[in-house]
Design a protein around this motif. Sequence first.
Motif, PDB file in Angstrom:
ATOM      1  N   GLU A 160       3.143  23.797 -12.959  1.00 19.39           N
ATOM      2  CA  GLU A 160       2.974  24.565 -11.724  1.00 19.39           C
ATOM      3  C   GLU A 160       1.654  24.239 -11.036  1.00 19.39           C
ATOM      4  OE1 GLU A 160       3.581  28.688 -12.491  1.00 19.39           O
ATOM      5  OE2 GLU A 160       5.708  28.435 -12.973  1.00 19.39           O
ATOM      6  N   GLU A 161       0.601  24.060 -11.835  1.00 19.88           N
ATOM      7  CA  GLU A 161      -0.692  23.702 -11.245  1.00 19.88           C
ATOM      8  C   GLU A 161      -0.630  22.323 -10.589  1.00 19.88           C
ATOM      9  OE1 GLU A 161      -0.158  24.805 -14.290  1.00 19.88           O
ATOM     10  OE2 GLU A 161      -1.707  26.220 -14.951  1.00 19.88           O
ATOM     11  N   ALA A 162       0.115  21.404 -11.224  1.00 24.57           N
ATOM     12  CA  ALA A 162       0.255  20.063 -10.651  1.00 24.57           C
ATOM     13  C   ALA A 162       1.015  20.103  -9.332  1.00 24.57           C
ATOM     14  CB  ALA A 162       0.965  19.141 -11.642  1.00 24.57           C
ATOM     15  N   ILE A 163       2.025  20.960  -9.253  1.00 28.91           N
ATOM     16  CA  ILE A 163       2.765  21.110  -8.000  1.00 28.91           C
ATOM     17  C   ILE A 163       1.835  21.640  -6.902  1.00 28.91           C
ATOM     18  CG2 ILE A 163       4.568  22.443  -6.835  1.00 28.91           C
ATOM     19  CD1 ILE A 163       5.675  20.183  -8.504  1.00 28.91           C
ATOM     20  N   ARG A 164       1.001  22.604  -7.259  1.00 27.19           N
ATOM     21  CA  ARG A 164       0.061  23.140  -6.273  1.00 27.19           C
ATOM     22  C   ARG A 164      -0.921  22.064  -5.821  1.00 27.19           C
ATOM     23  NH1 ARG A 164       0.761  28.128  -9.192  1.00 27.19           N
ATOM     24  NH2 ARG A 164      -0.876  27.620 -10.690  1.00 27.19           N
ATOM     25  N   ALA A 165      -1.395  21.242  -6.749  1.00 25.04           N
ATOM     26  CA  ALA A 165      -2.309  20.161  -6.391  1.00 25.04           C
ATOM     27  C   ALA A 165      -1.616  19.133  -5.493  1.00 25.04           C
ATOM     28  CB  ALA A 165      -2.845  19.483  -7.650  1.00 25.04           C
ATOM     29  N   LEU A 166      -0.343  18.880  -5.757  1.00 26.82           N
ATOM     30  CA  LEU A 166       0.430  17.951  -4.930  1.00 26.82           C
ATOM     31  C   LEU A 166       0.468  18.428  -3.486  1.00 26.82           C
ATOM     32  CD1 LEU A 166       2.551  15.605  -4.589  1.00 26.82           C
ATOM     33  CD2 LEU A 166       4.292  17.325  -5.161  1.00 26.82           C
ATOM     34  N   PHE A 167       0.828  19.695  -3.278  1.00 26.38           N
ATOM     35  CA  PHE A 167       0.966  20.209  -1.922  1.00 26.38           C
ATOM     36  C   PHE A 167      -0.387  20.544  -1.276  1.00 26.38           C
ATOM     37  CE2 PHE A 167       5.318  20.734  -3.402  1.00 26.38           C
ATOM     38  CZ  PHE A 167       6.024  20.282  -2.301  1.00 26.38           C
ATOM     39  N   ALA A 168      -1.428  20.619  -2.099  1.00 28.67           N
ATOM     40  CA  ALA A 168      -2.778  20.817  -1.561  1.00 28.67           C
ATOM     41  C   ALA A 168      -3.472  19.492  -1.267  1.00 28.67           C
ATOM     42  CB  ALA A 168      -3.615  21.638  -2.538  1.00 28.67           C
ATOM     43  N   ARG A 173      -7.143  16.206  -8.953  1.00 37.45           N
ATOM     44  CA  ARG A 173      -6.660  17.305  -9.787  1.00 37.45           C
ATOM     45  C   ARG A 173      -5.231  17.032 -10.260  1.00 37.45           C
ATOM     46  NH1 ARG A 173      -7.400  22.049 -11.801  1.00 37.45           N
ATOM     47  NH2 ARG A 173      -5.855  23.732 -11.701  1.00 37.45           N
ATOM     48  N   PHE A 174      -4.404  16.494  -9.372  1.00 34.94           N
ATOM     49  CA  PHE A 174      -3.030  16.164  -9.733  1.00 34.94           C
ATOM     50  C   PHE A 174      -3.002  15.195 -10.920  1.00 34.94           C
ATOM     51  CE2 PHE A 174       0.743  13.443  -9.282  1.00 34.94           C
ATOM     52  CZ  PHE A 174       1.755  14.394  -9.248  1.00 34.94           C
ATOM     53  N   GLU A 175      -3.766  14.114 -10.813  1.00 40.74           N
ATOM     54  CA  GLU A 175      -3.792  13.114 -11.883  1.00 40.74           C
ATOM     55  C   GLU A 175      -4.311  13.703 -13.195  1.00 40.74           C
ATOM     56  OE1 GLU A 175      -6.038   9.910 -10.269  1.00 40.74           O
ATOM     57  OE2 GLU A 175      -4.473   9.356  -8.824  1.00 40.74           O
ATOM     58  N   LYS A 176      -5.302  14.569 -13.101  1.00 37.39           N
ATOM     59  CA  LYS A 176      -5.843  15.194 -14.304  1.00 37.39           C
ATOM     60  C   LYS A 176      -4.802  16.095 -14.965  1.00 37.39           C
ATOM     61  CE  LYS A 176      -9.675  18.127 -15.866  1.00 37.39           C
ATOM     62  NZ  LYS A 176     -10.890  18.872 -15.447  1.00 37.39           N
ATOM     63  N   LEU A 177      -4.062  16.838 -14.171  1.00 44.37           N
ATOM     64  CA  LEU A 177      -3.099  17.797 -14.712  1.00 44.37           C
ATOM     65  C   LEU A 177      -1.888  17.123 -15.357  1.00 44.37           C
ATOM     66  CD1 LEU A 177      -3.242  20.379 -11.795  1.00 44.37           C
ATOM     67  CD2 LEU A 177      -3.921  20.823 -14.167  1.00 44.37           C
ATOM     68  N   ILE A 178      -1.510  15.933 -14.870  1.00 41.54           N
ATOM     69  CA  ILE A 178      -0.338  15.265 -15.441  1.00 41.54           C
ATOM     70  C   ILE A 178      -0.718  14.229 -16.500  1.00 41.54           C
ATOM     71  CG2 ILE A 178       0.920  15.601 -13.271  1.00 41.54           C
ATOM     72  CD1 ILE A 178       0.671  12.590 -12.759  1.00 41.54           C
ATOM     73  N   ALA A 179      -2.000  14.100 -16.791  1.00 44.93           N
ATOM     74  CA  ALA A 179      -2.479  13.023 -17.664  1.00 44.93           C
ATOM     75  C   ALA A 179      -1.867  13.054 -19.051  1.00 44.93           C
ATOM     76  CB  ALA A 179      -4.005  13.086 -17.770  1.00 44.93           C
ATOM     77  N   GLU A 180      -1.544  14.242 -19.568  1.00 44.83           N
ATOM     78  CA  GLU A 180      -1.021  14.342 -20.934  1.00 44.83           C
ATOM     79  C   GLU A 180       0.501  14.267 -20.993  1.00 44.83           C
ATOM     80  OE1 GLU A 180      -2.573  17.883 -22.670  1.00 44.83           O
ATOM     81  OE2 GLU A 180      -4.668  17.284 -22.410  1.00 44.83           O
ATOM     82  N   TRP A 181       1.154  14.116 -19.879  1.00 46.76           N
ATOM     83  CA  TRP A 181       2.614  14.025 -19.888  1.00 46.76           C
ATOM     84  C   TRP A 181       3.048  12.686 -20.487  1.00 46.76           C
ATOM     85  CZ3 TRP A 181       4.266  15.905 -14.317  1.00 46.76           C
ATOM     86  CH2 TRP A 181       3.898  17.248 -14.174  1.00 46.76           C
ATOM     87  N   PRO A 182       4.300  12.573 -20.939  1.00 49.18           N
ATOM     88  CA  PRO A 182       4.801  11.273 -21.415  1.00 49.18           C
ATOM     89  C   PRO A 182       4.539  10.185 -20.375  1.00 49.18           C
ATOM     90  CG  PRO A 182       6.396  12.997 -21.885  1.00 49.18           C
ATOM     91  CD  PRO A 182       5.322  13.634 -21.046  1.00 49.18           C
ATOM     92  N   ALA A 183       4.131   9.023 -20.840  1.00 46.33           N
ATOM     93  CA  ALA A 183       3.615   7.984 -19.949  1.00 46.33           C
ATOM     94  C   ALA A 183       4.567   7.622 -18.813  1.00 46.33           C
ATOM     95  CB  ALA A 183       3.285   6.738 -20.765  1.00 46.33           C
ATOM     96  N   ASP A 184       5.849   7.459 -19.102  1.00 48.43           N
ATOM     97  CA  ASP A 184       6.771   7.018 -18.056  1.00 48.43           C
ATOM     98  C   ASP A 184       6.981   8.093 -16.994  1.00 48.43           C
ATOM     99  OD1 ASP A 184       6.993   4.615 -19.346  1.00 48.43           O
ATOM    100  OD2 ASP A 184       8.979   4.980 -20.172  1.00 48.43           O
ATOM    101  N   ILE A 185       7.049   9.345 -17.418  1.00 48.77           N
ATOM    102  CA  ILE A 185       7.184  10.441 -16.458  1.00 48.77           C
ATOM    103  C   ILE A 185       5.917  10.563 -15.625  1.00 48.77           C
ATOM    104  CG2 ILE A 185       7.395  12.948 -16.221  1.00 48.77           C
ATOM    105  CD1 ILE A 185       9.264  12.915 -18.617  1.00 48.77           C
TER     106      ILE A 185
END
Length: 201
Positions: A160-168, A173-185
Motif C-alpha cells: 500500500e505504501e508503494a502504491i501511494r509512492a507511485l501516485f505521489a 521511496r517507491f524503489e525502496k519499498l519494493i526492494a525486498e520483493w521477488p526480483a522478477d516482480i
Amino acid sequence: MTPAADPAYVAFDGDRCIGSGSLRDVARAGRDALDRHSHASILVFDAQTSAPVDLDFRGSVDDVLARIPPATTPSADEDVVVTPPRGPGRPKLGVVAREITLLPRHWDWLAQQKGGASVAIRKLVDEARRVNEDADRIRLGQEATYRFMSVMAGNRPHYEEAIRALFAADPRRFEKLIAEWPADIRDHAARLAERAFLRQI
C-alpha cells in the motif's frame, strides 16, 4: 528465453518471469512451464498496459499456438490501425468516418475554420495530444503499474505504501519499498513505473 528489448507480453509462473516477447513466445514459455510442472500458475500480461491476457494452455504447444488469433490487440501506447468500413472517408489515407456529437456553437466555429470541420478537429486532437503527452504518459504508467502490482504484489510487504509512492510521483521511496520483493516482480514493476516517474524507457 532472453527478454526482448520492448516485449509486447510477459508471462509469470508465480513470482518468476518465465518469458517475454510476442504472444506466441509467452505461450510457448507457459506451455513449457506446465510441461515441467503441471500445477504451475501461469499469468500473462500485456507488457505495456498490464492488461491480463487469457490463453488456453490445453494440449501441446502446437495446440496452444493454433488457438492464438493471427492479429492481437496492440498495447495502449501503440498506434491502432483500424480497418475502415465502406462508406465516407478516405481509407487509403487512413481516414475513417465516425460520428461525433457537438453543440451548434461548436459546429458554427468549425465551419469557419480553414479546411473545414474535419481538418480543424484533426488539428485540435493533434495539439491536445502534444500538450498532454507527458500527463498522459504519467497516467498510463501509473495505471499499468498499479494493475500489475495489484495482481502480483497485493500481499507483499509495503504494497500500500508503494502504491501511494507511485501516485505521489516519488520514485526513490517507491524503489525502496519494493526492494525486498521477488526480483522478477520488483524489476517488472519498476520498469512499468518508469513512465509514471517521467523517465525515458
